[in-house]
Design a protein around this motif. Structure first.
Motif, mmCIF file in Angstrom:
data_model
loop_
_atom_site.group_PDB
_atom_site.id
_atom_site.type_symbol
_atom_site.label_atom_id
_atom_site.label_comp_id
_atom_site.label_asym_id
_atom_site.label_seq_id
_atom_site.Cartn_x
_atom_site.Cartn_y
_atom_site.Cartn_z
ATOM 1 N N ARG A 22 -39.829 -46.246 -21.513
ATOM 2 C CA ARG A 22 -41.166 -46.769 -21.202
ATOM 3 C C ARG A 22 -41.231 -48.268 -21.487
ATOM 4 N NH1 ARG A 22 -45.281 -47.408 -18.411
ATOM 5 N NH2 ARG A 22 -47.301 -47.535 -19.389
ATOM 6 N N GLN A 23 -40.672 -48.700 -22.611
ATOM 7 C CA GLN A 23 -40.631 -50.122 -22.938
ATOM 8 C C GLN A 23 -39.837 -50.886 -21.882
ATOM 9 O OE1 GLN A 23 -38.998 -50.094 -26.877
ATOM 10 N NE2 GLN A 23 -40.960 -49.645 -27.851
ATOM 11 N N MET A 25 -39.512 -50.041 -18.772
ATOM 12 C CA MET A 25 -40.331 -50.086 -17.559
ATOM 13 C C MET A 25 -41.305 -51.268 -17.633
ATOM 14 S SD MET A 25 -40.970 -45.973 -17.216
ATOM 15 C CE MET A 25 -42.372 -46.078 -16.118
ATOM 16 N N LEU A 26 -41.854 -51.501 -18.814
ATOM 17 C CA LEU A 26 -42.821 -52.588 -18.988
ATOM 18 C C LEU A 26 -42.178 -53.972 -18.908
ATOM 19 C CD1 LEU A 26 -44.971 -51.045 -21.862
ATOM 20 C CD2 LEU A 26 -45.580 -51.246 -19.444
ATOM 21 N N ARG A 27 -40.907 -54.060 -19.298
ATOM 22 C CA ARG A 27 -40.258 -55.373 -19.261
ATOM 23 C C ARG A 27 -39.451 -55.615 -17.985
ATOM 24 N NH1 ARG A 27 -35.114 -56.490 -21.351
ATOM 25 N NH2 ARG A 27 -33.870 -54.612 -21.610
ATOM 26 N N ALA A 28 -39.499 -54.692 -17.044
ATOM 27 C CA ALA A 28 -38.767 -54.825 -15.782
ATOM 28 C C ALA A 28 -39.048 -56.144 -15.051
ATOM 29 C CB ALA A 28 -39.049 -53.631 -14.871
ATOM 30 N N PRO A 29 -40.310 -56.605 -14.989
ATOM 31 C CA PRO A 29 -40.582 -57.846 -14.249
ATOM 32 C C PRO A 29 -39.829 -59.069 -14.793
ATOM 33 C CG PRO A 29 -42.629 -56.674 -14.685
ATOM 34 C CD PRO A 29 -41.549 -55.966 -15.448
ATOM 35 N N ALA A 41 -35.142 -47.352 -15.351
ATOM 36 C CA ALA A 41 -35.916 -46.899 -16.517
ATOM 37 C C ALA A 41 -36.745 -45.656 -16.174
ATOM 38 C CB ALA A 41 -36.813 -48.023 -17.023
ATOM 39 N N GLU A 42 -37.341 -45.644 -14.989
ATOM 40 C CA GLU A 42 -38.143 -44.484 -14.571
ATOM 41 C C GLU A 42 -37.276 -43.231 -14.459
ATOM 42 O OE1 GLU A 42 -41.623 -46.632 -11.853
ATOM 43 O OE2 GLU A 42 -39.771 -45.945 -10.894
ATOM 44 N N SER A 43 -36.094 -43.376 -13.887
ATOM 45 C CA SER A 43 -35.249 -42.195 -13.724
ATOM 46 C C SER A 43 -34.724 -41.703 -15.075
ATOM 47 C CB SER A 43 -34.121 -42.436 -12.723
ATOM 48 O OG SER A 43 -33.226 -43.409 -13.174
ATOM 49 N N ARG A 44 -34.472 -42.624 -16.012
ATOM 50 C CA ARG A 44 -34.082 -42.197 -17.361
ATOM 51 C C ARG A 44 -35.218 -41.391 -17.990
ATOM 52 N NH1 ARG A 44 -33.271 -47.686 -19.046
ATOM 53 N NH2 ARG A 44 -34.297 -47.072 -20.967
ATOM 54 N N ILE A 88 -29.576 -43.108 -9.637
ATOM 55 C CA ILE A 88 -28.391 -42.353 -10.068
ATOM 56 C C ILE A 88 -27.873 -42.909 -11.391
ATOM 57 C CG2 ILE A 88 -26.007 -41.731 -9.506
ATOM 58 C CD1 ILE A 88 -26.848 -41.890 -6.513
ATOM 59 N N LYS A 89 -27.792 -44.226 -11.481
ATOM 60 C CA LYS A 89 -27.296 -44.851 -12.716
ATOM 61 C C LYS A 89 -28.226 -44.568 -13.884
ATOM 62 C CE LYS A 89 -24.655 -48.448 -10.405
ATOM 63 N NZ LYS A 89 -24.542 -49.856 -10.064
ATOM 64 N N GLY A 90 -29.514 -44.524 -13.635
ATOM 65 C CA GLY A 90 -30.471 -44.206 -14.687
ATOM 66 C C GLY A 90 -30.315 -42.778 -15.181
ATOM 67 N N ARG A 91 -30.128 -41.843 -14.244
ATOM 68 C CA ARG A 91 -29.922 -40.436 -14.617
ATOM 69 C C ARG A 91 -28.626 -40.291 -15.418
ATOM 70 N NH1 ARG A 91 -33.144 -36.890 -12.444
ATOM 71 N NH2 ARG A 91 -31.679 -35.157 -12.498
ATOM 72 N N GLU A 92 -27.587 -40.953 -14.947
ATOM 73 C CA GLU A 92 -26.300 -40.904 -15.640
ATOM 74 C C GLU A 92 -26.452 -41.447 -17.067
ATOM 75 O OE1 GLU A 92 -21.823 -42.209 -14.530
ATOM 76 O OE2 GLU A 92 -23.292 -43.830 -14.457
#
Length: 127
Positions: A22-23, A25-29, A41-44, A88-92
């Motif tokens: 979640r953190q 996701m917030l710092r993605a920009p 981050a969302e897929s993780r 895919i990379k996030g799930r992995e």
């Protein structure tokens, strides 16, 4: 051999990983590839939520077996540019974090990894 984790310990660990995702996701920009970073981050986070839901109805050894099966189904994307295939990379990444959480034997993870399919490219990425 390490003592198996209780369901409560598993859920606590997954909750901690969800917070980190979640953190992120917030710092993605603030990152060089904001869309890819956000999707990663969302897929993780989705994996952690799904494993938590599964853990509420199954024993910890069943959750580990389930996570290994999910890992075996993921196509290989190793070697692709950092910002490609973020889901895919996030799930992995999430599943590998989970394996660390539960103290999974590295040999077991390598065995599951060896059964993963190659990425099937069907035309341009995203199309």
């Amino acid at each position: 051999m390490k003592e198996p984790m209780t369901t409560d310990q598993l859920l606590q660990g997954l909750k901690h990983y969800r917070r980190i995702a979640r953190q992120d996701m917030l710092r993605a920009p603030e990152t060089p590839h904001p869309d890819a970073f956000l999707k990663h981050a969302e897929s993780r986070r989705e994996v952690y939520v799904a494993l938590g839901t599964y853990a509420e109805a199954h024993a910890s050894d069943e959750v580990i077996a389930h996570s290994l099966e999910l890992y075996r189904q993921l196509p290989f994307v190793t070697g692709t540019p950092e910002h490609e295939y973020p889901e895919i990379k996030g799930r992995e990444n999430a599943l590998e974090n989970f394996f660390l959480l539960v103290g999974l034997d590295p040999k077991t993870r390598r065995e599951a990894r060896s059964h993963r399919p190659k990425l099937e490219l069907s035309g341009p990425a995203g199309g």
